[in-house]
Design a protein around this motif. Structure first.
Motif, PDB file in Angstrom:
ATOM      1  N   GLN A  48       0.833  -1.196   0.000  1.00  0.00           N
ATOM      2  CA  GLN A  48       0.000   0.000   0.000  1.00  0.00           C
ATOM      3  C   GLN A  48       0.867   1.245   0.000  1.00  0.00           C
ATOM      4  N   VAL A  49       0.277   2.335  -0.470  1.00  0.00           N
ATOM      5  CA  VAL A  49       0.907   3.648  -0.474  1.00  0.00           C
ATOM      6  C   VAL A  49      -0.078   4.608   0.169  1.00  0.00           C
ATOM      7  N   LEU A  50       0.416   5.499   1.005  1.00  0.00           N
ATOM      8  CA  LEU A  50      -0.416   6.487   1.678  1.00  0.00           C
ATOM      9  C   LEU A  50       0.167   7.867   1.421  1.00  0.00           C
ATOM     10  N   ILE A  51      -0.682   8.793   0.960  1.00  0.00           N
ATOM     11  CA  ILE A  51      -0.296  10.185   0.741  1.00  0.00           C
ATOM     12  C   ILE A  51      -1.337  11.028   1.460  1.00  0.00           C
ATOM     13  N   GLY A  52      -0.905  11.971   2.336  1.00  0.00           N
ATOM     14  CA  GLY A  52      -1.876  12.710   3.136  1.00  0.00           C
ATOM     15  C   GLY A  52      -1.568  14.189   3.298  1.00  0.00           C
ATOM     16  N   TRP A  53      -2.649  14.989   3.474  1.00  0.00           N
ATOM     17  CA  TRP A  53      -2.571  16.420   3.726  1.00  0.00           C
ATOM     18  C   TRP A  53      -3.428  16.754   4.933  1.00  0.00           C
ATOM     19  N   ALA A  54      -3.010  17.708   5.729  1.00  0.00           N
ATOM     20  CA  ALA A  54      -3.820  18.220   6.837  1.00  0.00           C
ATOM     21  C   ALA A  54      -4.967  19.051   6.264  1.00  0.00           C
ATOM     22  N   SER A  55      -6.123  18.967   6.889  1.00  0.00           N
ATOM     23  CA  SER A  55      -7.252  19.796   6.468  1.00  0.00           C
ATOM     24  C   SER A  55      -7.056  21.248   6.891  1.00  0.00           C
ATOM     25  N   LYS A  56      -6.431  21.447   8.073  1.00  0.00           N
ATOM     26  CA  LYS A  56      -6.095  22.786   8.534  1.00  0.00           C
ATOM     27  C   LYS A  56      -4.933  22.703   9.509  1.00  0.00           C
ATOM     28  N   LEU A  57      -4.182  23.785   9.624  1.00  0.00           N
ATOM     29  CA  LEU A  57      -3.074  23.872  10.569  1.00  0.00           C
ATOM     30  C   LEU A  57      -3.519  24.748  11.732  1.00  0.00           C
ATOM     31  N   ASP A  58      -3.455  24.223  12.926  1.00  0.00           N
ATOM     32  CA  ASP A  58      -3.887  24.928  14.130  1.00  0.00           C
ATOM     33  C   ASP A  58      -2.671  25.526  14.829  1.00  0.00           C
TER      34      ASP A  58
END
Length: 133
Positions: A48-58
């Protein structure tokens, strides 16, 4: 220390003692294709490969000046990518014993490095034996 732990430490003095993901995914947009192949009966390959982004930076996690309420797919909100590969052998009556050899590697993106993590490659190799009953 993971982002969930950093958020907990920052918000705990404000009375947010119950904050935590408890294993759930939150504040994330991600793409994770995976595949499983049987080489011969009793021997499988998982990838598997996982690529991710934060929805917002707090700012409580990332610090003042590193906030972004609408990240989209910007590079500053990129968590990074991860690739995993595993070999699973099943043996015994009714496949009661499983042996797994797994490896994974990750390159953290700016959403991690801006939260205090370094940008070094992360990796693991694991060997696991289990009896399934």
């Amino acid at each position: 220390m993971c982002i969930r732990d950093r958020a907990y430490q920052a918000l705990n003095p404000l009375g947010a003692g119950e904050l935590g993901s408890l294993g759930r995914v939150y504040n994330t947009k991600y793409f994770m294709p995976s595949a499983r192949f049987t080489i011969v009966p009793g021997l499988e390959v998982h990838a598997q490969v996982l690529i991710g982004w934060a929805s917002k930076l707090d700012q409580l996690v990332y610090g003042i000046g590193n906030t972004n309420d609408d990240c989209g797919f910007s590079s500053e909100c990129f968590y990074g990518w991860e690739a995993d590969l595993a070999f699973r052998a099943k043996m015994g009556a009714k496949d009661i014993i499983w042996l797994d050899l797994e490896t994974g590697m990750m390159q953290p993106g700016k959403a991690f490095t801006n939260a205090g993590f370094n940008d070094a490659w992360l990796w693991t190799v694991q060997l696991r034996a289990a009896m399934i009953f």
